[in-house]
Write a protein that holds these residues in place. Structure first.
Motif, PDB file in Angstrom:
ATOM      1  N   CYS A 133      -4.444 -19.226  -0.019  1.00  0.00           N
ATOM      2  CA  CYS A 133      -5.152 -17.761   0.396  1.00  0.00           C
ATOM      3  C   CYS A 133      -4.968 -16.296   0.248  1.00  0.00           C
ATOM      4  CB  CYS A 133      -5.173 -17.910   1.823  1.00  0.00           C
ATOM      5  SG  CYS A 133      -4.196 -18.107   2.729  1.00  0.00           S
ATOM      6  N   ILE A 134      -4.425 -16.408  -1.137  1.00  0.00           N
ATOM      7  CA  ILE A 134      -4.165 -14.960  -2.379  1.00  0.00           C
ATOM      8  C   ILE A 134      -5.585 -13.811  -1.429  1.00  0.00           C
ATOM      9  CG2 ILE A 134      -4.152 -13.578  -3.720  1.00  0.00           C
ATOM     10  CD1 ILE A 134      -3.829 -15.558  -5.620  1.00  0.00           C
ATOM     11  N   PRO A 135      -4.253 -12.783  -1.350  1.00  0.00           N
ATOM     12  CA  PRO A 135      -4.591 -12.305   0.025  1.00  0.00           C
ATOM     13  C   PRO A 135      -5.091 -11.229  -1.281  1.00  0.00           C
ATOM     14  CG  PRO A 135      -2.084 -11.485   0.043  1.00  0.00           C
ATOM     15  CD  PRO A 135      -2.921 -13.178  -0.656  1.00  0.00           C
ATOM     16  N   THR A 136      -6.577 -10.509  -0.679  1.00  0.00           N
ATOM     17  CA  THR A 136      -7.504  -9.759  -1.493  1.00  0.00           C
ATOM     18  C   THR A 136      -6.480  -8.090  -2.102  1.00  0.00           C
ATOM     19  OG1 THR A 136      -9.513 -10.387  -0.913  1.00  0.00           O
ATOM     20  CG2 THR A 136      -9.894  -8.061  -2.040  1.00  0.00           C
ATOM     21  N   ILE A 137      -5.996  -7.800  -1.228  1.00  0.00           N
ATOM     22  CA  ILE A 137      -5.360  -6.428  -1.387  1.00  0.00           C
ATOM     23  C   ILE A 137      -4.156  -6.505  -2.361  1.00  0.00           C
ATOM     24  CG2 ILE A 137      -3.882  -4.720  -0.496  1.00  0.00           C
ATOM     25  CD1 ILE A 137      -6.175  -4.424   2.006  1.00  0.00           C
ATOM     26  N   ASP A 138      -3.382  -7.674  -1.871  1.00  0.00           N
ATOM     27  CA  ASP A 138      -2.424  -7.578  -2.784  1.00  0.00           C
ATOM     28  C   ASP A 138      -2.830  -8.058  -4.457  1.00  0.00           C
ATOM     29  OD1 ASP A 138       0.595  -6.629  -1.145  1.00  0.00           O
ATOM     30  OD2 ASP A 138      -0.687  -8.516   0.476  1.00  0.00           O
ATOM     31  N   GLY A 139      -3.304  -8.731  -4.536  1.00  0.00           N
ATOM     32  CA  GLY A 139      -3.786  -8.509  -5.226  1.00  0.00           C
ATOM     33  C   GLY A 139      -4.648  -8.399  -6.346  1.00  0.00           C
ATOM     34  N   ILE A 140      -5.314  -7.643  -5.866  1.00  0.00           N
ATOM     35  CA  ILE A 140      -5.663  -6.472  -6.736  1.00  0.00           C
ATOM     36  C   ILE A 140      -4.715  -5.543  -6.497  1.00  0.00           C
ATOM     37  CG2 ILE A 140      -7.862  -4.056  -6.310  1.00  0.00           C
ATOM     38  CD1 ILE A 140      -9.545  -6.102  -4.674  1.00  0.00           C
ATOM     39  N   LEU A 141      -3.573  -4.842  -5.858  1.00  0.00           N
ATOM     40  CA  LEU A 141      -2.381  -4.001  -6.607  1.00  0.00           C
ATOM     41  C   LEU A 141      -2.167  -4.208  -7.421  1.00  0.00           C
ATOM     42  CD1 LEU A 141      -1.834  -3.235  -3.344  1.00  0.00           C
ATOM     43  CD2 LEU A 141      -2.583  -2.436  -4.817  1.00  0.00           C
ATOM     44  N   LEU A 142      -1.247  -5.734  -7.696  1.00  0.00           N
ATOM     45  CA  LEU A 142      -0.484  -6.377  -7.909  1.00  0.00           C
ATOM     46  C   LEU A 142      -1.201  -6.118 -10.068  1.00  0.00           C
ATOM     47  CD1 LEU A 142       0.645  -9.959  -8.235  1.00  0.00           C
ATOM     48  CD2 LEU A 142      -0.501  -9.171 -10.500  1.00  0.00           C
ATOM     49  N   ILE A 143      -2.914  -6.695  -9.962  1.00  0.00           N
ATOM     50  CA  ILE A 143      -3.121  -6.504 -11.117  1.00  0.00           C
ATOM     51  C   ILE A 143      -3.578  -4.579 -11.766  1.00  0.00           C
ATOM     52  CG2 ILE A 143      -5.845  -6.634 -12.441  1.00  0.00           C
ATOM     53  CD1 ILE A 143      -5.876  -8.821 -10.560  1.00  0.00           C
ATOM     54  N   LEU A 144      -3.520  -4.048 -10.854  1.00  0.00           N
ATOM     55  CA  LEU A 144      -4.103  -2.442 -12.027  1.00  0.00           C
ATOM     56  C   LEU A 144      -2.085  -2.183 -11.834  1.00  0.00           C
ATOM     57  CD1 LEU A 144      -6.431  -1.116  -8.549  1.00  0.00           C
ATOM     58  CD2 LEU A 144      -7.285  -1.512 -11.474  1.00  0.00           C
ATOM     59  N   ALA A 145      -1.849  -2.379 -11.039  1.00  0.00           N
ATOM     60  CA  ALA A 145      -0.167  -2.188 -11.610  1.00  0.00           C
ATOM     61  C   ALA A 145       0.242  -2.896 -12.101  1.00  0.00           C
ATOM     62  CB  ALA A 145       0.574  -2.521  -9.921  1.00  0.00           C
ATOM     63  N   ALA A 146       0.311  -4.001 -12.974  1.00  0.00           N
ATOM     64  CA  ALA A 146       0.519  -4.427 -13.716  1.00  0.00           C
ATOM     65  C   ALA A 146      -0.135  -3.740 -15.237  1.00  0.00           C
ATOM     66  CB  ALA A 146       0.326  -5.955 -14.233  1.00  0.00           C
ATOM     67  N   ILE A 147      -1.310  -3.690 -15.162  1.00  0.00           N
ATOM     68  CA  ILE A 147      -1.940  -2.469 -16.145  1.00  0.00           C
ATOM     69  C   ILE A 147      -1.386  -1.129 -16.311  1.00  0.00           C
ATOM     70  CG2 ILE A 147      -4.536  -1.534 -16.915  1.00  0.00           C
ATOM     71  CD1 ILE A 147      -5.677  -4.436 -15.239  1.00  0.00           C
ATOM     72  N   ALA A 148      -1.205  -0.690 -15.289  1.00  0.00           N
ATOM     73  CA  ALA A 148      -1.238   0.238 -15.066  1.00  0.00           C
ATOM     74  C   ALA A 148       0.121   0.863 -16.194  1.00  0.00           C
ATOM     75  CB  ALA A 148      -0.594   1.296 -14.040  1.00  0.00           C
ATOM     76  N   LEU A 182       0.891  -0.813  -0.253  1.00  0.00           N
ATOM     77  CA  LEU A 182       0.029  -0.167   0.656  1.00  0.00           C
ATOM     78  C   LEU A 182       0.756   1.374  -0.216  1.00  0.00           C
ATOM     79  CD1 LEU A 182      -2.288  -1.312   2.927  1.00  0.00           C
ATOM     80  CD2 LEU A 182      -3.043  -0.796   0.311  1.00  0.00           C
ATOM     81  N   LEU A 183       1.585   1.492   0.885  1.00  0.00           N
ATOM     82  CA  LEU A 183       3.119   1.935   0.679  1.00  0.00           C
ATOM     83  C   LEU A 183       3.533   2.515  -0.497  1.00  0.00           C
ATOM     84  CD1 LEU A 183       4.705   5.029   2.206  1.00  0.00           C
ATOM     85  CD2 LEU A 183       6.365   2.931   2.675  1.00  0.00           C
TER      86      LEU A 183
END
Length: 206
Positions: A137-152, A6-7
């Motif tokens: 148990c893939i953590p939601t926050i890391d999973g979403i951030l990974l996808i968004l950062a990859a798209i960005a 997040l940081l």
């Protein structure tokens, strides 16, 4: 580790705009940090394999993730081109010899192809959806951030889709990739060493 994810996201635009451009150059501080993070991924996957040593299939699955990390490291190091003297230095940083100009260049892509095929076979051969559902148990926050950062990184900053960010696109792209890699090792740490009920600040992604 999720707090660090997040940081890194919070710092994306401030540092992307304020850091000197040479930080994002090939073989620069950000890319070298990416390699360190990816190397930590190798160690974590090896440790996860040992942690799951009582389950032969899961142990092998984690071992087969190691070549994936190594392939990404190779990509970030431009398959070794960054260890040679730059041909010239342009506005976007040093330009290293092309892969064809290096003595081992002719073997690089065949080797990548072989390693990729063998790795995919190894992952597929040891993959069990039932066990993944039970043990991962893939953590939601890391999973979403990974996808968004990859798209960005790949679809926004690399292609300069937002004109206002164009002067900082290289920095933002490299920082976004750093976020992706950090989220990856954060996910490996959760999936490889924690039980489903120990996800912590995250909910289960699947």
């Amino acid at each position: 580790m999720t707090w660090i994810s997040l940081l890194l996201v919070v710092l994306l635009f401030p540092l992307g705009i304020l850091l000197p451009s040479w930080w994002s150059w090939e073989n620069g501080p950000i890319e070298n940090t990416q390699v360190v993070i990816l190397s930590a991924g190798v160690v974590l996957s090896w440790s996860a394999a040992y942690h799951n040593r009582d389950d032969n299939q899961m142990r092998k699955l984690w071992l087969w993730t190691i070549p994936v990390w190594l392939l990404i490291i190779g990509r970030e190091l431009s398959w070794g081109r960054v260890f040679f003297d730059p041909v010239t230095v342009g506005p976007d940083g040093p330009i290293f010899p092309s892969i064809c100009a290096i003595w081992y260049g002719r073997y690089v892509y065949p080797a990548i192809t072989i390693v990729t095929i063998v790795t995919l076979y190894g992952l597929w051969h040891n993959f069990s959806w039932i066990k993944i559902k039970q043990r991962w148990c893939i953590p939601t926050i890391d999973g979403i951030l990974l996808i968004l950062a990859a798209i960005a990184a790949q679809l926004v900053f690399e292609r300069d889709l937002i004109a206002a960010f164009e002067p900082y696109s290289q920095m933002l792209e490299e920082w976004s990739e750093l976020i992706v890699y950090w989220c990856m090792i954060s996910i490996v740490r959760v999936c490889g060493f924690k039980r489903t009920g120990d996800v912590g600040m995250n909910e289960r992604f699947f």
